[in-house]
Write a protein that holds these residues in place. Sequence first.
Motif, PDB file in Angstrom:
ATOM      1  N   PRO A 378       0.833  -1.207   0.000  1.00 21.59           N
ATOM      2  CA  PRO A 378       0.000   0.000   0.000  1.00 21.59           C
ATOM      3  C   PRO A 378       0.869   1.260   0.000  1.00 21.59           C
ATOM      4  O   PRO A 378       1.961   1.278   0.562  1.00 21.59           O
ATOM      5  N   GLY A 379       0.376   2.318  -0.628  1.00 23.12           N
ATOM      6  CA  GLY A 379       1.110   3.578  -0.624  1.00 23.12           C
ATOM      7  C   GLY A 379       0.908   4.365  -1.898  1.00 23.12           C
ATOM      8  O   GLY A 379       0.175   3.955  -2.809  1.00 23.12           O
ATOM      9  N   ARG A 380       1.582   5.523  -1.960  1.00 21.57           N
ATOM     10  CA  ARG A 380       1.514   6.380  -3.150  1.00 21.57           C
ATOM     11  C   ARG A 380       2.726   6.131  -4.034  1.00 21.57           C
ATOM     12  O   ARG A 380       3.853   5.985  -3.547  1.00 21.57           O
ATOM     13  N   TYR A 381       2.486   6.110  -5.359  1.00 21.92           N
ATOM     14  CA  TYR A 381       3.543   5.807  -6.325  1.00 21.92           C
ATOM     15  C   TYR A 381       3.445   6.751  -7.513  1.00 21.92           C
ATOM     16  O   TYR A 381       2.380   7.336  -7.786  1.00 21.92           O
ATOM     17  N   LEU A 382       4.580   6.870  -8.209  1.00 23.46           N
ATOM     18  CA  LEU A 382       4.615   7.542  -9.501  1.00 23.46           C
ATOM     19  C   LEU A 382       4.975   6.509 -10.564  1.00 23.46           C
ATOM     20  O   LEU A 382       5.940   5.752 -10.407  1.00 23.46           O
ATOM     21  N   ILE A 383       4.194   6.460 -11.645  1.00 26.01           N
ATOM     22  CA  ILE A 383       4.434   5.508 -12.729  1.00 26.01           C
ATOM     23  C   ILE A 383       5.082   6.244 -13.896  1.00 26.01           C
ATOM     24  O   ILE A 383       4.555   7.253 -14.383  1.00 26.01           O
ATOM     25  N   SER A 384       6.227   5.741 -14.334  1.00 23.39           N
ATOM     26  CA  SER A 384       6.913   6.290 -15.501  1.00 23.39           C
ATOM     27  C   SER A 384       7.167   5.161 -16.481  1.00 23.39           C
ATOM     28  O   SER A 384       7.426   4.022 -16.077  1.00 23.39           O
ATOM     29  N   GLU A 392       9.122   9.414 -23.433  1.00 26.32           N
ATOM     30  CA  GLU A 392       8.832   8.893 -22.105  1.00 26.32           C
ATOM     31  C   GLU A 392       7.620   9.585 -21.490  1.00 26.32           C
ATOM     32  O   GLU A 392       7.319  10.733 -21.795  1.00 26.32           O
ATOM     33  N   ARG A 393       6.915   8.843 -20.631  1.00 21.73           N
ATOM     34  CA  ARG A 393       5.858   9.414 -19.806  1.00 21.73           C
ATOM     35  C   ARG A 393       6.319   9.303 -18.357  1.00 21.73           C
ATOM     36  O   ARG A 393       6.619   8.208 -17.874  1.00 21.73           O
ATOM     37  N   LEU A 394       6.397  10.436 -17.667  1.00 18.55           N
ATOM     38  CA  LEU A 394       6.984  10.446 -16.336  1.00 18.55           C
ATOM     39  C   LEU A 394       5.976  10.909 -15.292  1.00 18.55           C
ATOM     40  O   LEU A 394       5.260  11.894 -15.485  1.00 18.55           O
ATOM     41  N   GLY A 395       5.931  10.177 -14.171  1.00 17.91           N
ATOM     42  CA  GLY A 395       5.259  10.677 -12.986  1.00 17.91           C
ATOM     43  C   GLY A 395       3.757  10.577 -12.939  1.00 17.91           C
ATOM     44  O   GLY A 395       3.114  11.419 -12.316  1.00 17.91           O
ATOM     45  N   LYS A 396       3.137   9.547 -13.528  1.00 15.07           N
ATOM     46  CA  LYS A 396       1.694   9.351 -13.386  1.00 15.07           C
ATOM     47  C   LYS A 396       1.409   8.838 -11.976  1.00 15.07           C
ATOM     48  O   LYS A 396       1.864   7.764 -11.585  1.00 15.07           O
ATOM     49  N   PRO A 409      -4.259   2.889 -17.611  1.00 16.63           N
ATOM     50  CA  PRO A 409      -3.847   2.826 -19.018  1.00 16.63           C
ATOM     51  C   PRO A 409      -3.020   4.057 -19.377  1.00 16.63           C
ATOM     52  O   PRO A 409      -3.253   5.151 -18.867  1.00 16.63           O
ATOM     53  N   LEU A 410      -2.041   3.890 -20.253  1.00 12.18           N
ATOM     54  CA  LEU A 410      -1.169   4.985 -20.656  1.00 12.18           C
ATOM     55  C   LEU A 410      -0.922   4.941 -22.156  1.00 12.18           C
ATOM     56  O   LEU A 410      -1.098   3.898 -22.795  1.00 12.18           O
ATOM     57  N   LYS A 411      -0.521   6.078 -22.710  1.00 20.65           N
ATOM     58  CA  LYS A 411      -0.213   6.160 -24.139  1.00 20.65           C
ATOM     59  C   LYS A 411       1.187   6.719 -24.337  1.00 20.65           C
ATOM     60  O   LYS A 411       1.686   7.492 -23.515  1.00 20.65           O
ATOM     61  N   MET A 412       1.821   6.322 -25.462  1.00 23.49           N
ATOM     62  CA  MET A 412       3.144   6.815 -25.824  1.00 23.49           C
ATOM     63  C   MET A 412       3.139   7.175 -27.303  1.00 23.49           C
ATOM     64  O   MET A 412       2.478   6.514 -28.110  1.00 23.49           O
ATOM     65  N   SER A 413       3.886   8.205 -27.645  1.00 21.24           N
ATOM     66  CA  SER A 413       4.012   8.580 -29.060  1.00 21.24           C
ATOM     67  C   SER A 413       5.438   8.353 -29.519  1.00 21.24           C
ATOM     68  O   SER A 413       6.388   8.521 -28.754  1.00 21.24           O
ATOM     69  N   LYS A 414       5.572   7.959 -30.777  1.00 20.53           N
ATOM     70  CA  LYS A 414       6.906   7.730 -31.322  1.00 20.53           C
ATOM     71  C   LYS A 414       7.650   9.047 -31.449  1.00 20.53           C
ATOM     72  O   LYS A 414       7.078  10.096 -31.715  1.00 20.53           O
ATOM     73  N   THR A 415       8.990   8.981 -31.235  1.00 21.12           N
ATOM     74  CA  THR A 415       9.812  10.178 -31.322  1.00 21.12           C
ATOM     75  C   THR A 415      11.243   9.785 -31.623  1.00 21.12           C
ATOM     76  O   THR A 415      11.672   8.673 -31.310  1.00 21.12           O
ATOM     77  N   ARG A 416      11.973  10.691 -32.195  1.00 22.89           N
ATOM     78  CA  ARG A 416      13.406  10.470 -32.434  1.00 22.89           C
ATOM     79  C   ARG A 416      14.255  11.263 -31.463  1.00 22.89           C
ATOM     80  O   ARG A 416      15.470  11.192 -31.496  1.00 22.89           O
ATOM     81  N   LYS A 417      13.595  12.018 -30.605  1.00 24.98           N
ATOM     82  CA  LYS A 417      14.326  12.861 -29.665  1.00 24.98           C
ATOM     83  C   LYS A 417      15.049  12.024 -28.618  1.00 24.98           C
ATOM     84  O   LYS A 417      14.473  11.127 -28.036  1.00 24.98           O
ATOM     85  N   GLU A 492      20.373   3.239 -17.097  1.00 21.14           N
ATOM     86  CA  GLU A 492      20.939   4.587 -17.159  1.00 21.14           C
ATOM     87  C   GLU A 492      19.918   5.565 -17.729  1.00 21.14           C
ATOM     88  O   GLU A 492      19.728   6.673 -17.222  1.00 21.14           O
ATOM     89  N   LYS A 493      19.223   5.138 -18.747  1.00 25.71           N
ATOM     90  CA  LYS A 493      18.189   5.969 -19.367  1.00 25.71           C
ATOM     91  C   LYS A 493      17.043   6.214 -18.386  1.00 25.71           C
ATOM     92  O   LYS A 493      16.481   7.317 -18.319  1.00 25.71           O
ATOM     93  N   THR A 494      16.715   5.182 -17.611  1.00 21.47           N
ATOM     94  CA  THR A 494      15.660   5.327 -16.611  1.00 21.47           C
ATOM     95  C   THR A 494      16.040   6.371 -15.571  1.00 21.47           C
ATOM     96  O   THR A 494      15.231   7.222 -15.194  1.00 21.47           O
ATOM     97  N   LEU A 495      17.291   6.334 -15.120  1.00 15.64           N
ATOM     98  CA  LEU A 495      17.751   7.318 -14.142  1.00 15.64           C
ATOM     99  C   LEU A 495      17.665   8.729 -14.701  1.00 15.64           C
ATOM    100  O   LEU A 495      17.254   9.668 -14.015  1.00 15.64           O
ATOM    101  N   GLN A 496      18.045   8.897 -15.950  1.00 14.96           N
ATOM    102  CA  GLN A 496      17.980  10.211 -16.574  1.00 14.96           C
ATOM    103  C   GLN A 496      16.540  10.727 -16.601  1.00 14.96           C
ATOM    104  O   GLN A 496      16.285  11.907 -16.361  1.00 14.96           O
ATOM    105  N   GLY A 497      15.616   9.825 -16.901  1.00 13.22           N
ATOM    106  CA  GLY A 497      14.219  10.222 -16.934  1.00 13.22           C
ATOM    107  C   GLY A 497      13.722  10.671 -15.571  1.00 13.22           C
ATOM    108  O   GLY A 497      13.015  11.680 -15.451  1.00 13.22           O
ATOM    109  N   PHE A 498      14.104   9.941 -14.513  1.00 10.23           N
ATOM    110  CA  PHE A 498      13.681  10.324 -13.173  1.00 10.23           C
ATOM    111  C   PHE A 498      14.344  11.629 -12.732  1.00 10.23           C
ATOM    112  O   PHE A 498      13.715  12.459 -12.063  1.00 10.23           O
ATOM    113  N   GLU A 499      15.598  11.804 -13.101  1.00 14.44           N
ATOM    114  CA  GLU A 499      16.279  13.044 -12.741  1.00 14.44           C
ATOM    115  C   GLU A 499      15.560  14.242 -13.358  1.00 14.44           C
ATOM    116  O   GLU A 499      15.328  15.264 -12.692  1.00 14.44           O
ATOM    117  N   ALA A 500      15.208  14.129 -14.635  1.00 11.15           N
ATOM    118  CA  ALA A 500      14.491  15.213 -15.305  1.00 11.15           C
ATOM    119  C   ALA A 500      13.131  15.449 -14.653  1.00 11.15           C
ATOM    120  O   ALA A 500      12.710  16.600 -14.447  1.00 11.15           O
TER     121      ALA A 500
END
Length: 651
Positions: A378-384, A392-396, A409-417, A492-500
């Motif tokens: 049990p508890g509060r969470y952020l979904i990325s 990326e989708r961060l912090g749901k 449910p979540l959605k993602m869009s394609k990107t080259r960024k 490593e990419k996951t960490l970068q996403g959380f840092e941002a």
Amino acid sequence: MTRFSFVLIVTACVGMFAGIGFAQDDAVNGGTLRGMITDTTPTQNPIEGVEVKIAAQDGTEYTTKTDASGEYKKAGIPAGRYLINISKQGYGERIGRPVTIVNGGDHFMALKMSKMNGQRVEVQPNRMDVIVKVRIESLLQRVTESVGKRYNLDAVAVKALHASILDSIDNVLSQTENPRTFIKAMSSGNAVLLNMLLSRPACKAAFTEHLSEAQLQDYLDFAAARQQRDQQAAAHQITVLLDKELSLTPAQREKVVQLLRDEIEKGAAGNAMSVLRISSPQAAAQLAHYRLKIPIDGILSKAQSKVWLGLITTDTGKEIRVRAGGGTVRGTITDTTPAMNPIEGVEVQIVAVAPEGKGRAFIATTDATGNYRHDLPPGRYLISIFKEGYGERLGKPVTIVDGGDHFVPLKMSKTRKKVENVFDLFVPDRNTKKKDMADTAKPQDAMQIAEAKLQAHTELLGTLDARASQRLAIAAKGVVQQHFEAQEAQHEKTLQGFEANFRQKIEAGEMTREQAQDSLEGIKKNLLERNSVIDTSGITAHRLYQQAIKDVLSEEAYAQYSAHQAERRTWRRQVLWDLVVAGMDTQLLLDNTQRKHLETAVAVFDPSSRRNSPPVSLFFVLFQRQRNFEILTPWQQGEFKRVFAPMMRRQ
């Protein structure tokens, strides 16, 4: 209900449960039990504070107490047969008064209690007797109806048989035998409980009164054959799970199956129902090693033995502890096109933000249908969510409660960024962090186990010349290295996403820098722990490794290898369906016609298309069409609901 079945059984149609309607019926049906409890004096004084327990056949209890007028009432009791037990300090207990609840019924049950001078009698053993008897009475409904049909007995003979067996059960339970023996059998399935009853002389004598010697022997053989199929299915499924990691030869598979059968037949552990709950090779290995104690290491090669050691020493306790409480988060991840195509292979990071679990991260991955799920405290969470080639989708946010089933449910869009490391909260030197992760992510034992797994698979190819062996060994090292590097890069990419994400929260005043640092330290620790044991599932199917096999083998040898791999897939498919039918038979006591019908029904499905579904969900594939469900008797339909619906809700 429809969304529930869609999420759990991703390959089944949305309306799979429309004809069954389990949960809806439970929500609106049921009856009320009420009454008055008085003493045994001529004035029949009402007794306040009497505990009234209404026990179902599966052990479920509904409890209430009498008020100052001696009256009690309990509403919303599901339809079925129950036994009423009443108790109060200073009074003699009343145990086992039967009542049948019907949907919409208002049932009145008056009871009396007498005062006693002695100490209160211990009730627990008697309660166990009550639970066992109610369950056996339900079981006998199916037994007598199936016996009557099998041997063409008329209604009078069936009724007499039922009465005789009931009398024999009273005799069995009144003896000194511990009722916990029956409780254990009940938890293993109706077939196990039936076989235990048939082994008791008093119960067997009841059958003898109404069946000929030939008929009785036929029925005993029929029950024994069901148990043998059950044990065989369990042994084969455990072997399938081990084969996924050990790459067993056909001869080794036969030996492992026999070792398992020998121990399962002794009653050490394991049957179709228990094995259905096992989904990982690690759990199967630990069952075989610690519970069944089979000497499998003696038939393995050196490489396989190294993999085996890794399996039996893997810590699966963390996963079990998480599932012991809390709730579930699940959902579907799709793209942003109008078709909402599911996205496979999305990494779902679920990070705790509550003070008691701050920074703890849980990781799930979407399957071929875009579905993900994870059990959480049990508890509060952020979904990325993260996947190469998508934004990326961060912090749901999501709040997990005990027993909750949360759909996100979540959605993602394609990107080259590319992901930018806009803020580094760990250490100012990025190279230092990368080295820190790399050193922790590559423990020597994990790499050796991964290489041993590929070596064990290579042994399936037979004797190779020195050049071919060397080339495959080099390819294996490269595959393992690539696997570690890919895992490290993703983390490593996951960490970068959380840092941002956390920087945005700091700038918005939603989080302090200290809170962000604490959370990121927890995330880093979790990722490093995940890196400490490499996930090698599917590593033998790696493209580079398979290409190396094709390059070193002749066309004829490669054709033989491909045929062997196809045989393994066919074998695994058959084992899974045998397990499903055996589990169904264990609980529902199928007759031969019903079992053959289900064996035919499952043969048209391909388990590989449901590789990410829990095995127990495959029960419901059998009932996509109403005609499959209609082959069951009303008792069997009730048992299907009682046993398998809760199992699905826990998945």
